[in-house]
Design a protein around this motif. Structure first.
Motif, mmCIF file in Angstrom:
data_model
loop_
_atom_site.group_PDB
_atom_site.id
_atom_site.type_symbol
_atom_site.label_atom_id
_atom_site.label_comp_id
_atom_site.label_asym_id
_atom_site.label_seq_id
_atom_site.Cartn_x
_atom_site.Cartn_y
_atom_site.Cartn_z
ATOM 1 N N ALA A 155 0.807 -1.214 0.000
ATOM 2 C CA ALA A 155 0.000 0.000 0.000
ATOM 3 C C ALA A 155 0.842 1.267 0.000
ATOM 4 C CB ALA A 155 -0.935 0.003 1.215
ATOM 5 N N VAL A 156 2.045 1.196 0.519
ATOM 6 C CA VAL A 156 2.879 2.390 0.596
ATOM 7 C C VAL A 156 3.780 2.542 -0.623
ATOM 8 C CG1 VAL A 156 2.862 2.394 3.106
ATOM 9 C CG2 VAL A 156 4.649 1.133 1.895
ATOM 10 N N SER A 157 3.745 1.599 -1.550
ATOM 11 C CA SER A 157 4.628 1.630 -2.714
ATOM 12 C C SER A 157 3.819 1.921 -3.967
ATOM 13 C CB SER A 157 5.377 0.297 -2.854
ATOM 14 O OG SER A 157 6.253 0.342 -3.963
ATOM 15 N N THR A 158 3.523 3.184 -4.197
ATOM 16 C CA THR A 158 2.760 3.576 -5.374
ATOM 17 C C THR A 158 3.537 3.293 -6.644
ATOM 18 O OG1 THR A 158 1.763 5.337 -4.057
ATOM 19 C CG2 THR A 158 1.497 5.464 -6.437
ATOM 20 N N ASN A 159 4.843 3.465 -6.625
ATOM 21 C CA ASN A 159 5.654 3.200 -7.808
ATOM 22 C C ASN A 159 5.525 1.749 -8.248
ATOM 23 O OD1 ASN A 159 7.022 5.407 -6.101
ATOM 24 N ND2 ASN A 159 7.935 5.719 -8.123
ATOM 25 N N LEU A 160 5.531 0.840 -7.284
ATOM 26 C CA LEU A 160 5.424 -0.575 -7.593
ATOM 27 C C LEU A 160 4.073 -0.892 -8.225
ATOM 28 C CD1 LEU A 160 6.774 -3.364 -7.378
ATOM 29 C CD2 LEU A 160 5.692 -3.599 -5.140
ATOM 30 N N VAL A 161 3.015 -0.309 -7.689
ATOM 31 C CA VAL A 161 1.675 -0.551 -8.224
ATOM 32 C C VAL A 161 1.549 0.030 -9.628
ATOM 33 C CG1 VAL A 161 -0.779 -0.090 -7.899
ATOM 34 C CG2 VAL A 161 0.660 -0.657 -5.937
ATOM 35 N N MET A 162 2.096 1.223 -9.846
ATOM 36 C CA MET A 162 2.043 1.832 -11.172
ATOM 37 C C MET A 162 2.801 0.982 -12.191
ATOM 38 S SD MET A 162 0.188 4.533 -11.267
ATOM 39 C CE MET A 162 -0.394 6.002 -10.426
ATOM 40 N N ALA A 163 3.931 0.455 -11.800
ATOM 41 C CA ALA A 163 4.685 -0.417 -12.699
ATOM 42 C C ALA A 163 3.876 -1.656 -13.046
ATOM 43 C CB ALA A 163 6.017 -0.804 -12.061
ATOM 44 N N ALA A 164 3.186 -2.223 -12.057
ATOM 45 C CA ALA A 164 2.348 -3.398 -12.306
ATOM 46 C C ALA A 164 1.182 -3.063 -13.222
ATOM 47 C CB ALA A 164 1.832 -3.954 -10.981
ATOM 48 N N ILE A 165 0.605 -1.875 -13.054
ATOM 49 C CA ILE A 165 -0.501 -1.459 -13.912
ATOM 50 C C ILE A 165 -0.051 -1.331 -15.361
ATOM 51 C CG2 ILE A 165 -2.031 0.476 -14.443
ATOM 52 C CD1 ILE A 165 -2.318 0.914 -11.433
ATOM 53 N N VAL A 166 1.121 -0.749 -15.573
ATOM 54 C CA VAL A 166 1.656 -0.610 -16.933
ATOM 55 C C VAL A 166 1.851 -1.975 -17.565
ATOM 56 C CG1 VAL A 166 3.641 0.148 -18.292
ATOM 57 C CG2 VAL A 166 2.726 1.618 -16.489
ATOM 58 N N LEU A 167 2.410 -2.913 -16.815
ATOM 59 C CA LEU A 167 2.626 -4.260 -17.341
ATOM 60 C C LEU A 167 1.300 -4.955 -17.642
ATOM 61 C CD1 LEU A 167 5.551 -5.447 -15.033
ATOM 62 C CD2 LEU A 167 5.685 -4.861 -17.466
ATOM 63 N N SER A 168 0.271 -4.665 -16.871
ATOM 64 C CA SER A 168 -1.028 -5.309 -17.093
ATOM 65 C C SER A 168 -1.726 -4.781 -18.341
ATOM 66 C CB SER A 168 -1.932 -5.100 -15.873
ATOM 67 O OG SER A 168 -2.337 -3.751 -15.761
ATOM 68 N N VAL A 169 -1.387 -3.566 -18.765
ATOM 69 C CA VAL A 169 -2.024 -2.976 -19.943
ATOM 70 C C VAL A 169 -1.400 -3.490 -21.237
ATOM 71 C CG1 VAL A 169 -2.411 -0.793 -21.162
ATOM 72 C CG2 VAL A 169 -2.727 -0.912 -18.691
ATOM 73 N N ILE A 170 -0.141 -3.873 -21.190
ATOM 74 C CA ILE A 170 0.579 -4.269 -22.400
ATOM 75 C C ILE A 170 -0.124 -5.381 -23.165
ATOM 76 C CG2 ILE A 170 2.723 -5.311 -23.247
ATOM 77 C CD1 ILE A 170 4.211 -3.697 -21.150
ATOM 78 N N PRO A 171 -0.609 -6.469 -22.544
ATOM 79 C CA PRO A 171 -1.287 -7.517 -23.317
ATOM 80 C C PRO A 171 -2.523 -7.020 -24.058
ATOM 81 C CG PRO A 171 -0.697 -8.317 -21.138
ATOM 82 C CD PRO A 171 -0.458 -6.844 -21.128
ATOM 83 N N VAL A 172 -3.270 -6.101 -23.452
ATOM 84 C CA VAL A 172 -4.461 -5.567 -24.111
ATOM 85 C C VAL A 172 -4.066 -4.767 -25.346
ATOM 86 C CG1 VAL A 172 -6.472 -4.094 -23.830
ATOM 87 C CG2 VAL A 172 -5.690 -5.501 -21.923
ATOM 88 N N VAL A 173 -3.022 -3.955 -25.226
ATOM 89 C CA VAL A 173 -2.530 -3.190 -26.370
ATOM 90 C C VAL A 173 -2.037 -4.130 -27.462
ATOM 91 C CG1 VAL A 173 -0.826 -1.497 -27.125
ATOM 92 C CG2 VAL A 173 -1.931 -1.239 -24.890
ATOM 93 N N ALA A 174 -1.361 -5.196 -27.074
ATOM 94 C CA ALA A 174 -0.866 -6.173 -28.044
ATOM 95 C C ALA A 174 -2.022 -6.869 -28.760
ATOM 96 C CB ALA A 174 0.026 -7.194 -27.359
ATOM 97 N N ALA A 175 -3.076 -7.210 -28.021
ATOM 98 C CA ALA A 175 -4.236 -7.860 -28.633
ATOM 99 C C ALA A 175 -4.891 -6.943 -29.661
ATOM 100 C CB ALA A 175 -5.248 -8.254 -27.555
#
Length: 269
Positions: A232-252
Protein backbone atom coordinates in the motif's frame (compact mmCIF):
# COMPACT_ATOMS: atom_id res chain seq x y z
CA UNK A 1 -8.07 24.89 -42.91
CA UNK A 2 -11.22 22.88 -42.24
CA UNK A 3 -9.12 19.89 -41.23
CA UNK A 4 -7.24 21.85 -38.57
CA UNK A 5 -10.06 21.83 -35.96
CA UNK A 6 -10.55 18.11 -36.53
CA UNK A 7 -6.89 17.33 -35.97
CA UNK A 8 -6.86 19.59 -32.91
CA UNK A 9 -9.87 17.77 -31.47
CA UNK A 10 -8.26 14.39 -32.18
CA UNK A 11 -5.01 15.46 -30.52
CA UNK A 12 -6.91 16.74 -27.48
CA UNK A 13 -8.90 13.51 -27.23
CA UNK A 14 -5.72 11.47 -27.67
CA UNK A 15 -3.99 13.43 -24.92
CA UNK A 16 -6.83 12.76 -22.46
CA UNK A 17 -6.83 9.08 -23.44
CA UNK A 18 -3.08 8.55 -23.15
CA UNK A 19 -2.65 10.67 -20.01
CA UNK A 20 -3.38 7.94 -17.38
CA UNK A 21 -1.04 5.44 -19.03
CA UNK A 22 1.67 8.08 -19.54
CA UNK A 23 1.47 9.12 -15.89
CA UNK A 24 1.57 5.50 -14.66
CA UNK A 25 4.58 4.76 -16.88
CA UNK A 26 6.41 7.87 -15.68
CA UNK A 27 5.82 6.97 -12.03
CA UNK A 28 6.81 3.36 -12.62
CA UNK A 29 10.06 4.45 -14.24
CA UNK A 30 10.92 6.92 -11.44
CA UNK A 31 13.33 5.77 -8.77
CA UNK A 32 12.07 8.49 -6.45
CA UNK A 33 8.31 8.55 -5.97
CA UNK A 34 8.17 11.75 -3.94
CA UNK A 35 7.16 13.84 -6.99
CA UNK A 36 4.18 11.68 -7.99
CA UNK A 37 1.66 14.42 -7.15
CA UNK A 38 3.80 17.30 -8.41
CA UNK A 39 2.82 18.96 -11.71
CA UNK A 40 4.42 18.78 -14.25
CA UNK A 41 7.38 16.88 -12.76
CA UNK A 42 5.28 13.74 -12.22
CA UNK A 43 4.77 13.34 -15.95
CA UNK A 44 8.45 12.69 -16.61
CA UNK A 45 10.52 9.89 -15.01
CA UNK A 46 12.48 11.13 -12.02
CA UNK A 47 15.87 9.40 -11.99
CA UNK A 48 14.74 6.79 -14.58
CA UNK A 49 15.19 3.17 -13.57
CA UNK A 50 13.68 -0.27 -14.19
CA UNK A 51 13.86 -0.98 -10.46
CA UNK A 52 10.10 -1.00 -9.81
CA UNK A 53 9.38 -3.19 -12.82
CA UNK A 54 11.96 -5.68 -11.58
CA UNK A 55 10.39 -5.64 -8.13
CA UNK A 56 6.96 -6.40 -9.62
CA UNK A 57 8.18 -9.84 -10.68
CA UNK A 58 9.99 -10.53 -7.40
CA UNK A 59 7.55 -9.11 -4.83
CA UNK A 60 4.18 -9.85 -6.45
CA UNK A 61 2.91 -13.09 -8.04
CA UNK A 62 2.64 -11.12 -11.26
CA UNK A 63 3.02 -14.04 -13.65
CA UNK A 64 0.37 -16.00 -11.79
CA UNK A 65 -2.00 -13.04 -11.98
CA UNK A 66 -1.12 -12.68 -15.65
CA UNK A 67 -1.79 -16.37 -16.38
CA UNK A 68 -5.11 -16.18 -14.55
CA UNK A 69 -6.20 -13.14 -16.56
CA UNK A 70 -5.12 -14.76 -19.81
CA UNK A 71 -7.03 -17.95 -19.00
CA UNK A 72 -10.20 -16.15 -17.92
CA UNK A 73 -10.17 -13.66 -20.82
CA UNK A 74 -9.44 -16.27 -23.49
CA UNK A 75 -12.06 -18.71 -22.17
CA UNK A 76 -14.66 -15.93 -21.95
CA UNK A 77 -13.90 -14.74 -25.47
CA UNK A 78 -14.10 -18.23 -27.02
CA UNK A 79 -17.33 -19.14 -25.22
CA UNK A 80 -18.93 -15.81 -26.12
CA UNK A 81 -18.14 -16.37 -29.80
CA UNK A 82 -19.32 -19.99 -29.61
CA UNK A 83 -22.71 -18.97 -28.23
CA UNK A 84 -23.18 -15.59 -29.90
CA UNK A 85 -22.52 -16.52 -33.53
CA UNK A 86 -25.20 -19.28 -33.84
CA UNK A 87 -27.70 -17.21 -31.85
CA UNK A 88 -27.17 -14.10 -34.00
CA UNK A 89 -27.32 -16.11 -37.22
CA UNK A 90 -30.60 -17.71 -36.20
CA UNK A 91 -32.11 -14.34 -35.30
CA UNK A 92 -31.02 -12.77 -38.59
CA UNK A 93 -31.38 -15.55 -41.18
CA UNK A 94 -33.79 -18.19 -39.83
CA UNK A 95 -37.54 -17.63 -39.71
CA UNK A 96 -39.30 -19.00 -36.64
CA UNK A 97 -42.26 -17.85 -34.52
CA UNK A 98 -41.43 -15.16 -32.00
CA UNK A 99 -38.06 -14.28 -33.53
CA UNK A 100 -38.56 -10.51 -33.35
CA UNK A 101 -40.03 -10.69 -29.84
CA UNK A 102 -37.03 -12.70 -28.67
CA UNK A 103 -34.64 -10.17 -30.19
CA UNK A 104 -36.45 -7.28 -28.49
CA UNK A 105 -36.26 -9.08 -25.14
CA UNK A 106 -32.53 -9.53 -25.64
CA UNK A 107 -32.15 -5.82 -26.35
CA UNK A 108 -34.09 -4.97 -23.19
CA UNK A 109 -31.42 -6.73 -21.12
CA UNK A 110 -28.92 -4.10 -22.35
CA UNK A 111 -30.78 -1.55 -20.25
CA UNK A 112 -30.24 -3.53 -17.04
CA UNK A 113 -27.05 -2.56 -15.16
CA UNK A 114 -24.59 -5.43 -14.82
CA UNK A 115 -24.42 -4.85 -11.06
CA UNK A 116 -28.07 -5.93 -10.74
CA UNK A 117 -27.12 -9.49 -11.75
CA UNK A 118 -24.38 -9.88 -9.14
CA UNK A 119 -26.62 -11.19 -6.35
CA UNK A 120 -28.57 -13.76 -8.43
CA UNK A 121 -25.40 -14.87 -10.18
CA UNK A 122 -23.63 -15.26 -6.86
CA UNK A 123 -26.48 -17.34 -5.43
CA UNK A 124 -26.52 -19.51 -8.56
CA UNK A 125 -22.76 -20.06 -8.48
CA UNK A 126 -22.91 -20.87 -4.77
CA UNK A 127 -25.60 -23.51 -5.26
CA UNK A 128 -23.70 -25.02 -8.19
CA UNK A 129 -20.45 -25.10 -6.21
CA UNK A 130 -18.70 -22.70 -8.58
CA UNK A 131 -17.49 -20.16 -6.05
CA UNK A 132 -13.72 -19.64 -5.92
CA UNK A 133 -13.31 -21.26 -9.34
CA UNK A 134 -12.49 -20.08 -12.85
CA UNK A 135 -15.80 -21.48 -14.10
CA UNK A 136 -17.63 -19.24 -11.65
CA UNK A 137 -15.84 -16.21 -13.12
CA UNK A 138 -16.29 -17.12 -16.78
CA UNK A 139 -19.74 -18.69 -17.17
CA UNK A 140 -21.93 -15.74 -16.02
CA UNK A 141 -20.28 -13.54 -18.68
CA UNK A 142 -20.56 -15.78 -21.74
CA UNK A 143 -24.15 -14.88 -22.70
CA UNK A 144 -24.84 -11.24 -23.48
CA UNK A 145 -27.13 -9.28 -25.76
CA UNK A 146 -24.40 -6.88 -26.91
CA UNK A 147 -22.56 -9.52 -28.93
CA UNK A 148 -25.79 -10.92 -30.35
CA UNK A 149 -26.80 -7.44 -31.52
CA UNK A 150 -23.42 -6.84 -33.20
CA UNK A 151 -23.31 -10.19 -34.97
CA UNK A 152 -26.96 -10.02 -36.04
CA UNK A 153 -26.27 -6.76 -37.83
CA UNK A 154 -23.20 -8.29 -39.48
CA UNK A 155 -25.10 -11.35 -40.71
CA UNK A 156 -27.89 -9.18 -42.06
CA UNK A 157 -25.33 -7.41 -44.25
CA UNK A 158 -24.36 -10.68 -45.92
CA UNK A 159 -26.16 -10.84 -49.30
CA UNK A 160 -29.05 -13.30 -49.14
CA UNK A 161 -28.31 -14.49 -52.69
CA UNK A 162 -24.96 -15.93 -51.60
CA UNK A 163 -26.59 -17.87 -48.78
CA UNK A 164 -29.29 -19.17 -51.14
CA UNK A 165 -26.66 -20.43 -53.58
CA UNK A 166 -25.03 -22.41 -50.77
CA UNK A 167 -28.40 -23.93 -49.85
CA UNK A 168 -29.08 -24.88 -53.48
CA UNK A 169 -25.69 -26.61 -53.54
CA UNK A 170 -26.91 -28.84 -50.72
CA UNK A 171 -25.31 -27.17 -47.71
CA UNK A 172 -27.10 -27.54 -44.40
CA UNK A 173 -28.07 -24.43 -42.46
CA UNK A 174 -25.11 -24.98 -40.18
CA UNK A 175 -22.85 -25.34 -43.22
CA UNK A 176 -24.21 -22.11 -44.69
CA UNK A 177 -23.47 -20.31 -41.45
CA UNK A 178 -20.00 -21.77 -40.91
CA UNK A 179 -18.71 -21.79 -44.51
CA UNK A 180 -20.36 -18.67 -45.93
CA UNK A 181 -21.74 -16.26 -43.32
CA UNK A 182 -18.96 -16.54 -40.74
CA UNK A 183 -16.07 -15.88 -43.20
CA UNK A 184 -17.88 -12.84 -44.60
CA UNK A 185 -18.48 -11.49 -41.08
CA UNK A 186 -14.89 -11.93 -39.88
CA UNK A 187 -14.30 -8.18 -39.29
CA UNK A 188 -17.23 -7.99 -36.88
CA UNK A 189 -16.22 -11.26 -35.24
CA UNK A 190 -12.74 -9.85 -34.66
CA UNK A 191 -14.29 -6.69 -33.22
CA UNK A 192 -16.47 -8.69 -30.84
CA UNK A 193 -13.49 -10.85 -29.84
CA UNK A 194 -11.41 -7.79 -28.96
CA UNK A 195 -14.27 -6.15 -27.02
CA UNK A 196 -14.90 -9.35 -25.07
CA UNK A 197 -11.23 -10.02 -24.34
CA UNK A 198 -10.59 -6.48 -23.10
CA UNK A 199 -13.76 -6.43 -20.98
CA UNK A 200 -12.86 -9.75 -19.35
CA UNK A 201 -9.24 -8.66 -18.85
CA UNK A 202 -10.26 -5.43 -17.12
CA UNK A 203 -13.16 -6.89 -15.14
CA UNK A 204 -12.70 -6.36 -11.43
CA UNK A 205 -16.03 -6.50 -9.61
CA UNK A 206 -17.30 -9.99 -10.46
CA UNK A 207 -13.92 -11.81 -10.04
CA UNK A 208 -13.44 -10.00 -6.72
CA UNK A 209 -16.82 -11.29 -5.54
CA UNK A 210 -16.34 -14.89 -6.68
CA UNK A 211 -12.64 -15.50 -5.97
CA UNK A 212 -11.10 -15.60 -2.51
CA UNK A 213 -7.92 -17.56 -3.21
CA UNK A 214 -5.17 -15.04 -3.97
CA UNK A 215 -3.32 -17.21 -6.47
CA UNK A 216 -6.48 -17.59 -8.55
CA UNK A 217 -7.10 -13.87 -8.94
CA UNK A 218 -6.65 -12.04 -12.26
CA UNK A 219 -4.41 -9.01 -12.64
CA UNK A 220 -7.10 -6.38 -12.00
CA UNK A 221 -8.08 -7.93 -8.66
CA UNK A 222 -4.60 -9.03 -7.60
CA UNK A 223 -2.99 -5.65 -8.19
CA UNK A 224 -5.76 -3.84 -6.31
CA UNK A 225 -5.47 -6.23 -3.37
CA UNK A 226 -1.74 -5.64 -3.26
CA UNK A 227 -2.37 -1.91 -3.50
CA UNK A 228 -4.48 -2.01 -0.35
CA UNK A 229 -2.42 -4.76 1.26
CA UNK A 230 1.32 -5.38 1.67
CA UNK A 231 2.35 -2.82 -0.99
CA UNK A 232 0.00 0.00 0.00
CA UNK A 233 2.88 2.39 0.60
CA UNK A 234 4.63 1.63 -2.71
CA UNK A 235 2.76 3.58 -5.37
CA UNK A 236 5.65 3.20 -7.81
CA UNK A 237 5.42 -0.58 -7.59
CA UNK A 238 1.67 -0.55 -8.22
CA UNK A 239 2.04 1.83 -11.17
CA UNK A 240 4.69 -0.42 -12.70
CA UNK A 241 2.35 -3.40 -12.31
CA UNK A 242 -0.50 -1.46 -13.91
CA UNK A 243 1.66 -0.61 -16.93
CA UNK A 244 2.63 -4.26 -17.34
CA UNK A 245 -1.03 -5.31 -17.09
CA UNK A 246 -2.02 -2.98 -19.94
CA UNK A 247 0.58 -4.27 -22.40
CA UNK A 248 -1.29 -7.52 -23.32
CA UNK A 249 -4.46 -5.57 -24.11
CA UNK A 250 -2.53 -3.19 -26.37
CA UNK A 251 -0.87 -6.17 -28.04
CA UNK A 252 -4.24 -7.86 -28.63
CA UNK A 253 -5.55 -4.72 -30.30
CA UNK A 254 -2.40 -4.33 -32.42
CA UNK A 255 -2.69 -7.90 -33.72
CA UNK A 256 -6.31 -7.39 -34.78
CA UNK A 257 -6.10 -3.71 -35.68
CA UNK A 258 -6.84 -4.09 -39.37
CA UNK A 259 -9.99 -6.15 -38.82
CA UNK A 260 -11.01 -4.14 -35.77
CA UNK A 261 -10.82 -0.77 -37.52
CA UNK A 262 -12.60 -2.08 -40.60
CA UNK A 263 -15.61 -2.95 -38.43
CA UNK A 264 -18.38 -4.61 -40.38
CA UNK A 265 -17.66 -2.82 -43.61
CA UNK A 266 -15.87 -5.72 -45.31
CA UNK A 267 -18.99 -7.87 -45.37
CA UNK A 268 -20.42 -5.60 -48.07
CA UNK A 269 -17.54 -5.96 -50.53
Amino acid sequence: MLALPRYAALLLFGAFTVFPFWWAAAVGLSSDGSLIWTFPAAFLPNEPSWMWFDRVFYEMPFWRYFANSLLISTATMLLVLLLTIPCAYALSRMAFPGRNVLFVLLLVTLMVPAEVAIVPNFITCARLGLLDSYAGVVLPNVAGAFGVFMMRQAFQDVPAEILDVARVDGASEFGVMWRVAVPMARPMIATLAVFTFVAAWNDYLWPAVVLKERLMMPLAVGIFNDLTGPFAVSTNLVMAAIVLSVIPVVAAFALTQRLFLSGGGLVRR
